[in-house]
Write an enzyme that holds these catalytic residues in place. Structure first.
Site, PDB file in Angstrom:
ATOM      1  N   HIS A  46      30.485  45.299  42.069  1.00 38.46           N
ATOM      2  CA  HIS A  46      29.061  45.393  42.375  1.00 38.46           C
ATOM      3  C   HIS A  46      28.792  46.494  43.410  1.00 38.46           C
ATOM      4  O   HIS A  46      27.900  47.323  43.238  1.00 38.46           O
ATOM      5  CB  HIS A  46      28.573  44.038  42.902  1.00 38.46           C
ATOM      6  CG  HIS A  46      27.114  44.017  43.224  1.00 38.46           C
ATOM      7  ND1 HIS A  46      26.153  43.920  42.239  1.00 38.46           N
ATOM      8  CD2 HIS A  46      26.457  44.112  44.406  1.00 38.46           C
ATOM      9  CE1 HIS A  46      24.954  43.943  42.813  1.00 38.46           C
ATOM     10  NE2 HIS A  46      25.121  44.068  44.134  1.00 38.46           N
ATOM     11  N   GLU A  68      30.684  44.364  35.739  1.00 38.94           N
ATOM     12  CA  GLU A  68      29.943  43.353  36.477  1.00 38.94           C
ATOM     13  C   GLU A  68      29.401  42.295  35.525  1.00 38.94           C
ATOM     14  O   GLU A  68      29.454  41.096  35.815  1.00 38.94           O
ATOM     15  CB  GLU A  68      28.804  44.062  37.212  1.00 38.94           C
ATOM     16  CG  GLU A  68      28.230  43.322  38.365  1.00 38.94           C
ATOM     17  CD  GLU A  68      26.969  44.021  38.858  1.00 38.94           C
ATOM     18  OE1 GLU A  68      26.696  43.957  40.042  1.00 38.94           O
ATOM     19  OE2 GLU A  68      26.266  44.642  38.035  1.00 38.94           O
ATOM     20  N   ASN A 383      63.058  53.043  37.066  1.00 39.80           N
ATOM     21  CA  ASN A 383      64.442  53.023  36.641  1.00 39.80           C
ATOM     22  C   ASN A 383      64.987  51.601  36.577  1.00 39.80           C
ATOM     23  O   ASN A 383      65.680  51.229  35.637  1.00 39.80           O
ATOM     24  CB  ASN A 383      65.283  53.810  37.640  1.00 39.80           C
ATOM     25  CG  ASN A 383      65.979  54.955  36.963  1.00 39.80           C
ATOM     26  OD1 ASN A 383      66.564  54.762  35.910  1.00 39.80           O
ATOM     27  ND2 ASN A 383      65.895  56.133  37.544  1.00 39.80           N
TER      28      ASN A 383
END
Lengths: 647, 164
Positions: A46, A68, A383
């Site tokens: 918002h 929203e 990794n």
């Protein structure tokens, strides 16, 4: 002028809200019923909506508006959270990150948001069927930076990058087999770089009917089309040639790494531009230098009053320096906070279950270090997920819990911060590293057979040294450990690997708290003075000329029962007038470089001194063996040795 | 149109200095300051041969290049006429040791000709042109080449390799 001022505040705010959004969405995923978390997410979206609309960034406003709407329905319990929704919300946050970066560059318009916005809207209108179609239409291949390089290299050789979009017939049986045929046809003509979904998912038939393959090939689009279309049960093929500059990079790794540099701690603070702190640091550095100057004046003049003042000024200067350094300290949390998301995404992509534990996020490091350490950590964690932690079946087979675990830990130890990344995966196989090192001709078999396993693992840090048994084109590959090493080295840190085959591995990074001021030992060589960083000094000793032995042509001596090579610094630094060759009693500084000890002969030991590191500038900055310069009390310049290059 | 252009002809301000008998010039916009060499120079190991070392210029560490060495001229000791011209190049400051600084001069761009192949032993490679002022000839230095030519490039690429 004023707009750009607002802009930087706006961008800062965006970064903070994005951090909140990412973290809270992750929490929400584990805890879907918590209204508190939903409220937090809603508030962030918002606020972003309001701020971006005010600033006139319409795309961002549209996107946050759509978020929203979904969130408010979720809050009102008018609908419940689904995995699809979760993914789309994550995608939306990713897009917001990209938008934020683009806004910084003044290019908001470049970003396409309609796909995600539509998806979000469809959740609200509960029209999920349409959502599926929309999702399919926006399959978009993204590449890693390393893959982009691979593509560029192939293009240099005359190949082209194609996106092959394949749809199988509705009634297709044995989808996996068809995929296999398609991949084989494409592999005949070129190399597969990446696909959606991943090759593993394709092989597991974990997709509906459509998949996209990104490949490089010297064939024409028509030839590829024909080859793939001729496979039975392929309903539709579209081959599109993609120019190099239109390649979309995998932003989760790349952009996230970039934008973290501007991320700011969420503690209550006054915002200060980094540049101002840097200026302040420089001024303090000047003061520290002049303090040394005052001290030498004080001792020359032997005035009691002057000495008192000098002492006072000295203490104040040190306090001031400490305060400025502290002001530049940032908790490693700012870097760590992006890893939960990375681990989540990657483990989903690879079909692994991985839990990430983080300790010591509050440990503080200088900004300059924080800025640099993100990339290496990303490489290490990627990794670990990619190669370290086994697939679910394999883990089950070896009696491990299905869920793998990565632990990220940071703590302070003296003037260093230690960051460790531990995983409970398969560990490094020293045997395979040995084989590979032999194959690459890095060492002779005799030397190799005498090297202990811990030392063997250091080979992993060499460029292009990957021990992954099958380097799939799709997974992240073993790239990166050399990048880690280079980066940590450049920060004056150390990195090493501990590993137990089958049990897991731990990568330990040791970093200096700050890069601006270091403690050094000043040594004399001929007429020249050099500074040796104290962090490398193991001890200082003196040797009689008769204590020196020779192994082949190398001078050595014994220390605590160990044979240690002796280096005459004047040879390394080409100093013409060094005198120690004539001395009977030699001053030796024993340096510790990684696990190795090295003795350096100098003409004389002067004093310990905190010095401010000054760059030699771009013109001379890259000189090997010299880490920088500092200004002595008498105004002269002394060079700081780069121990790793000297030893 | 043409007349107007000629009236408002552009000029360039040069800092003129001497190496031996010859006068050289650098664009004043690139010159930060001119200093006496009254402090010891710290030698930098492994630096290019023409780099004398570094000095402390009010808290900044600045590399010093001996232009005589750079151009392969006979090397001379520093005299009380010698000066260091601090120039800024690609955001780096570098000091050039010269035999003497003569003056600051304004020349018309139209009086600047391309450099002849050789001017008293200095390779035209290092030069931008020659400015004619009455019967004086002032040789314009190409700082980019004079200060960061091949040697430095090689040097930094060597170090890049070592770092990789």
């Amino acid at each position: 002028m004023e707009i750009s001022q607002y802009l930087s505040v706006f961008m800062d705010e965006c970064q903070e809200h994005l951090l909140t959004l990412n973290q809270s969405l992750l929490e929400l995923e584990h805890n879907p019923d918590s209204s508190g978390i939903l409220d937090k997410i809603f508030r962030a979206a918002h606020t972003l909506k309001g701020a971006s609309a005010t600033m006139g960034f319409n795309k961002m406003a549209d996107l946050t508006h759509a978020m929203e709407d979904v969130l408010s329905k979720l809050r009102a319990k008018e609908m419940s959270l689904t995995a699809d929704m979760m993914n789309t919300l994550f995608e939306a946050v990713d897009l917001l990150e990209i938008l934020t970066n683009k806004i910084g560059e003044g290019k908001e318009e470049d970003i396409e948001i309609s796909g995600v916005v539509q998806e979000l809207r469809h959740f609200v209108t509960a029209d999920t069927a349409v959502v599926k179609v929309e999702r399919r239409q926006k399959l978009q291949l993204r590449y890693l930076e390393a893959e982009k390089e691979q593509i560029a290299a192939a293009m240099d050789q005359g190949a082209k990058l194609y996106h092959v979009d394949v749809t199988l017939a509705d009634d297709c049986l044995l989808k996996g087999a068809r995929v296999f045929m398609v991949l084989r046809e494409i592999e005949k003509k070129g190399t597969v770089i990446r696909s959606i979904p991943t090759v593993k998912e394709l092989e597991d038939e974990n997709f509906e009917l459509r998949f996209i393959i990104g490949c490089v090939s010297a064939a024409t689009a028509g030839e590829i089309h024909k080859a793939v279309y001729n496979i039975s049960d392929v309903a539709n093929v579209e081959v599109e040639e993609v120019p190099l500059d239109e390649i979309q990079l995998e932003k989760r790794v790349q952009d996230a790494a970039d934008h973290d540099k501007t991320k700011i701690s969420s503690n209550p603070t006054v915002r200060v531009e980094i540049r101002k702190l840097d200026d302040l640091m420089n001024l303090v550095a000047e003061l520290v230098i002049n303090r040394s100057r005052l001290e030498s004046l004080g001792s020359t003049l032997r005035s009691k009053e002057l000495n008192e003042v000098v002492e006072q000024v000295g203490r104040l200067t040190l306090d001031l320096r400490d305060s400025v350094l502290k002001a530049r300290m940032v908790p490693v949390e700012t870097v760590f906070s992006r890893f939960p998301r990375l681990v989540r995404d990657l483990s989903k992509e690879l079909g692994k279950q991985i839990e990430l534990e983080i300790f010591g996020g509050e440990t503080e490091l200088d900004r300059t270090v924080i800025d640099e350490i993100g990339d290496p950590l990303v490489h290490i964690i990627r990794n670990a997920i990619d190669h370290g932690i086994e697939g679910i079946e394999q883990r089950r087979a070896t009696g491990k819990p299905e869920q793998g675990k990565i632990t990220l830990n940071a703590y302070q130890e003296g003037n260093n911060v230690i960051i460790t990344v531990t995983d409970d995966g398969r560990g490094f196989d020293p045997k395979r590293v040995r084989e590979k090192a032999l194959r690459l001709g890095l060492v002779s078999p005799e030397i190799l057979s005498e090297m202990p396993d811990e030392q063997i693992l250091d080979f992993t840090f060499l460029p292009g040294f990957s021990t992954a048994d099958k380097v799939t084109d799709v997974s992240g590959r073993g790239v990166g450990m050399d990048v880690v090493k280079t980066k940590v080295d450049s920060l004056g840190g150390l990195v090493h690997i501990e590993s137990e085959l089958g049990e897991g591995s731990r990568i330990v990074i040791r970093l200096p708290l700050t890069l601006a001021i270091i403690q050094t030992l000043m040594v004399q060589l001929g007429k020249e003075i050099y500074a040796i960083p104290s962090s490398y000094i193991d001890q200082i000793t003196s040797l009689n000329r008769t204590d020196i032995k020779r192994v082949r042509k190398q001078e050595v001596f014994m220390l605590r029962g160990e044979v240690i090579p002796l280096i005459r610094l004047q040879d390394v630094l080409e100093i013409p007038d060094a005198k120690n060759s004539y001395f009977d009693e030699l001053d030796v500084v024993v340096l510790k470089v990684g696990e190795r000890l090295i003795g350096c002969v100098v003409d004389g030991l002067l004093r310990q001194q905190d010095v401010v590191i000054k760059s030699l500038g771009g013109f001379l900055g890259a000189i090997k063996g010299i880490a920088g310069a500092t200004i002595l009390g008498d105004g002269r310049v002394a060079l700081i040795l780069d121990i790793r290059a000297v030893a | 149109m043409r007349e107007k252009l000629q009236v408002r002809e552009e000029t360039k301000q040069l800092v003129v200095f001497k190496l031996g008998d010859e006068e050289f010039g650098v664009d004043i916009l690139q010159v930060r300051e001119i200093e006496k060499l009254d402090q010891p120079i710290t030698r930098v190991p492994r630096a290019p041969e023409f780099v004398e070392g570094v000095i402390n210029l009010r808290g900044e560490v600045i590399p010093i290049v001996d232009l005589r060495k750079r151009f392969g001229l006979v090397v001379r000791d520093i005299s009380n006429q010698s000066r260091v011209i601090i120039v800024e190049l690609n955001n780096n400051q570098v000091g050039m040791v010269v035999d003497a600084v003569v003056e600051v001069l304004r020349v018309n761009l139209s009086d600047i000709d391309p450099a002849p192949a050789i001017t008293k032993g200095v390779d035209a490679y290092f030069l931008n042109g020659v400015a004619k002022q009455n019967d004086r000839l002032i040789v314009l230095l190409n700082l980019e080449k004079a200060l960061s030519a091949e040697e430095t490039k090689e040097l930094s690429s060597m170090n890049m390799e070592a770092a990789e």
